[in-house]
Design an enzyme around this catalytic site. Structure first.
Site, PDB file in Angstrom:
ATOM      1  CG  HIS A 200      13.093  22.100  27.490  1.00  0.00           C
ATOM      2  ND1 HIS A 200      12.127  22.397  28.430  1.00  0.00           N
ATOM      3  CD2 HIS A 200      13.768  21.042  27.985  1.00  0.00           C
ATOM      4  CE1 HIS A 200      12.229  21.561  29.433  1.00  0.00           C
ATOM      5  NE2 HIS A 200      13.211  20.713  29.194  1.00  0.00           N
TER       6      HIS A 200
HETATM    7  C1  UD1 Z   1      17.792  18.302  30.205  1.00  0.00           C
HETATM    8  C2  UD1 Z   1      17.087  17.092  30.798  1.00  0.00           C
HETATM    9  C3  UD1 Z   1      15.625  17.423  30.991  1.00  0.00           C
HETATM   10  C4  UD1 Z   1      15.415  18.711  31.763  1.00  0.00           C
HETATM   11  C5  UD1 Z   1      16.216  19.825  31.123  1.00  0.00           C
HETATM   12  C6  UD1 Z   1      16.105  21.076  31.929  1.00  0.00           C
HETATM   13  C7  UD1 Z   1      17.981  14.885  30.161  1.00  0.00           C
HETATM   14  C8  UD1 Z   1      17.759  13.691  29.326  1.00  0.00           C
HETATM   15  N1  UD1 Z   1      17.163  15.940  29.923  1.00  0.00           N
HETATM   16  O1  UD1 Z   1      17.226  18.510  28.908  1.00  0.00           O
HETATM   17  O2  UD1 Z   1      15.022  16.363  31.713  1.00  0.00           O
HETATM   18  O3  UD1 Z   1      14.050  19.050  31.746  1.00  0.00           O
HETATM   19  O4  UD1 Z   1      17.584  19.412  31.030  1.00  0.00           O
HETATM   20  O5  UD1 Z   1      16.545  22.198  31.221  1.00  0.00           O
HETATM   21  O6  UD1 Z   1      18.854  14.872  30.989  1.00  0.00           O
HETATM   22  N2  UD1 Z   1      22.481  23.351  25.515  1.00  0.00           N
HETATM   23  C9  UD1 Z   1      23.212  24.509  25.439  1.00  0.00           C
HETATM   24  N3  UD1 Z   1      23.749  25.002  26.583  1.00  0.00           N
HETATM   25  C10 UD1 Z   1      23.605  24.403  27.786  1.00  0.00           C
HETATM   26  C11 UD1 Z   1      22.869  23.210  27.851  1.00  0.00           C
HETATM   27  C12 UD1 Z   1      22.307  22.707  26.714  1.00  0.00           C
HETATM   28  O7  UD1 Z   1      23.367  25.099  24.372  1.00  0.00           O
HETATM   29  O8  UD1 Z   1      24.109  24.922  28.791  1.00  0.00           O
HETATM   30  C13 UD1 Z   1      21.845  22.830  24.283  1.00  0.00           C
HETATM   31  C14 UD1 Z   1      22.731  21.956  23.456  1.00  0.00           C
HETATM   32  O9  UD1 Z   1      22.432  22.167  22.121  1.00  0.00           O
HETATM   33  C15 UD1 Z   1      22.288  20.559  23.875  1.00  0.00           C
HETATM   34  C16 UD1 Z   1      20.810  20.765  24.096  1.00  0.00           C
HETATM   35  O10 UD1 Z   1      20.716  22.061  24.639  1.00  0.00           O
HETATM   36  O11 UD1 Z   1      22.567  19.594  22.927  1.00  0.00           O
HETATM   37  C17 UD1 Z   1      20.178  19.755  25.005  1.00  0.00           C
HETATM   38  O12 UD1 Z   1      20.802  19.738  26.280  1.00  0.00           O
HETATM   39  P1  UD1 Z   1      20.668  18.452  27.226  1.00  0.00           P
HETATM   40  O13 UD1 Z   1      21.287  18.737  28.530  1.00  0.00           O
HETATM   41  O14 UD1 Z   1      21.122  17.250  26.487  1.00  0.00           O
HETATM   42  O15 UD1 Z   1      19.109  18.270  27.392  1.00  0.00           O
HETATM   43  P2  UD1 Z   1      18.006  19.340  27.818  1.00  0.00           P
HETATM   44  O16 UD1 Z   1      17.063  19.494  26.680  1.00  0.00           O
HETATM   45  O17 UD1 Z   1      18.605  20.554  28.402  1.00  0.00           O
END
Ligand code: UD1
Length: 352
Positions: A200
């Site tokens: 991811h």
């Molecule tokens: C975040 C953390 C990362 C951690 C990961 C664990 C930061 C910068 N990154 O990354 O360190 O390893 O969490 O999983 O804080 N999304 C959904 N549903 C959700 C959550 C996310 O669809 O419940 C999708 C969305 O498209 C979103 C993308 O995932 O834009 C990224 O989510 P985000 O929380 O920004 O970063 P992670 O890649 O999850």
């Protein structure tokens, strides 16, 4: 005197890290603990399931910030957390790991002169292109109690001039894992012989060419691949018009709850990941791991090839999976009692 602590969680690994600490805090009668859920992760299988499985109490505050660019996401959290801290006036704020939720909590509290305790402090990848590295460095410099998993992290902090308030407690994810294993809640699936995968990190997922080369490498392996797919990865595959059906060797499954994820790891021959948490869990479970990253902050896992890094040249994935690790270096991350050590240190610090 009665004391109050606020914990900030928001992303999947933080729910897992918070669970044993919440249990340890329950022992202290004179302590009130309230949590803030930033809403960084919001899908049921990224958030709610962990509260249910791990028996964590409902957060006192739900910020529902959702997904957005780093500035917007962190900014929204900062604003709301400050408001809550002004109202609650806690004696300490506790943050976990390295996500945007971690940084927002630490920044809001430190500006209000509320001491910050950082759990999983001192980790470094020395790769500033990772948002997590920025979050970690900043949070460590804002914290007055720094709970680190191993001596390597002490050295990392010392190198940046941080000496005070550093406590080696082991890794708190091991506490959660021990519970799952001791209580036999996590069990391997019936499936035999497979690699278990999660990918991811933005540098692996955000460019179509890179994403496709990773999927092709997984598709060409000698064993089937079970790929638990993070919502950011599935969303990107859709936007890029990459059909998962083209990869017959890969079985894509939705994000798993805590126990099922551990179960899949227990049943796997080896783990292929770019997640920090899975690298450690693989190590704890004595499952050889290949990490699709140029470096790792969990450098102890690299000893004797229990974890092998592959990044630029994905043709090296196959040979990396053939490496048989050497002796297992016991005990690098403690004994699975980090939460109690953290709780006791905080108790002494706050004179509870
Ligand atoms: C975040 C953390 C990362 C951690 C990961 C664990 C930061 C910068 N990154 O990354 O360190 O390893 O969490 O999983 O804080 N999304 C959904 N549903 C959700 C959550 C996310 O669809 O419940 C999708 C969305 O498209 C979103 C993308 O995932 O834009 C990224 O989510 P985000 O929380 O920004 O970063 P992670 O890649 O999850």
């Amino acid at each position: 005197m009665r004391k109050k602590i606020i914990t900030v969680v928001g992303a999947r690994p933080q729910f897992i890290k918070n669970a044993p600490l919440e249990i340890a805090f329950r022992e202290f009668e004179n302590l009130e603990v309230k949590s803030i859920h930033t809403g960084q992760h919001y899908d049921d299988n990224m958030s709610r399931i962990f509260f249910e499985e791990l028996g964590i109490s409902e957060p006192a505050y739900q910020l529902n910030v959702g997904s957005a660019g780093h500035g917007i996401q962190t900014g929204r959290m900062l604003e709301s957390i400050e408001e809550i801290l002004l109202k609650e006036r806690p004696d300490m704020l506790v943050v976990f790991g390295d996500t945007n939720s971690t940084l927002a909590g630490a920044l809001a509290a430190s500006k209000l002169h509320i001491p910050v305790a950082h759990i999983e402090a001192g980790l470094r990848s020395y790769n500033k292109s990772m948002p997590e590295e920025i979050n970690r460095v900043m949070t460590d410099h804002l914290s007055s109690l720094l709970f680190v998993p191993s001596d390597v992290s002490v050295k990392n902090l010392n190198r940046e001039g941080i000496y005070n308030g550093v406590h080696v407690v082991g890794d708190i994810m091991l506490d959660t894992l021990k519970m799952a294993i001791d209580q036999k809640i996590a069990t391997a699936p019936d499936e035999k012989s497979y690699y278990y995968t999660t990918i991811h990190r933005p540098y692996n997922t955000d460019h179509k060419e890179r994403m496709i080369s990773i999927l092709s490498a997984l598709n060409n392996l000698d064993l089937p691949v079970v790929f638990s797919i993070h919502p950011r990865t599935s969303a990107l595959l859709e936007t890029m018009h990459v059909s998962t059906e083209a990869y017959a060797n890969i079985r894509f499954i939705p994000p798993q709850g805590y126990f099922d994820n551990i179960g899949y790891m227990m049943g796997a021959d080896k783990i292929i990941t770019d997640s920090g948490g899975l690298q450690k869990e693989a190590w704890f479970l004595k499952k050889p791991c290949v990490t699709i990253r140029p470096e790792t902050e969990w450098i102890e896992t690299l000893e004797n090839n229990w974890n092998v890094l592959v990044f630029d040249d994905l043709t090296l994935l196959k040979p990396a999976l053939e490496i048989i690790p050497g002796d297992y270096p016991e005990g690098c991350y403690g004994k699975g009692n980090a939460a109690n050590k953290i709780a006791e240190t905080i108790k002494d610090n706050l004179k509870i």
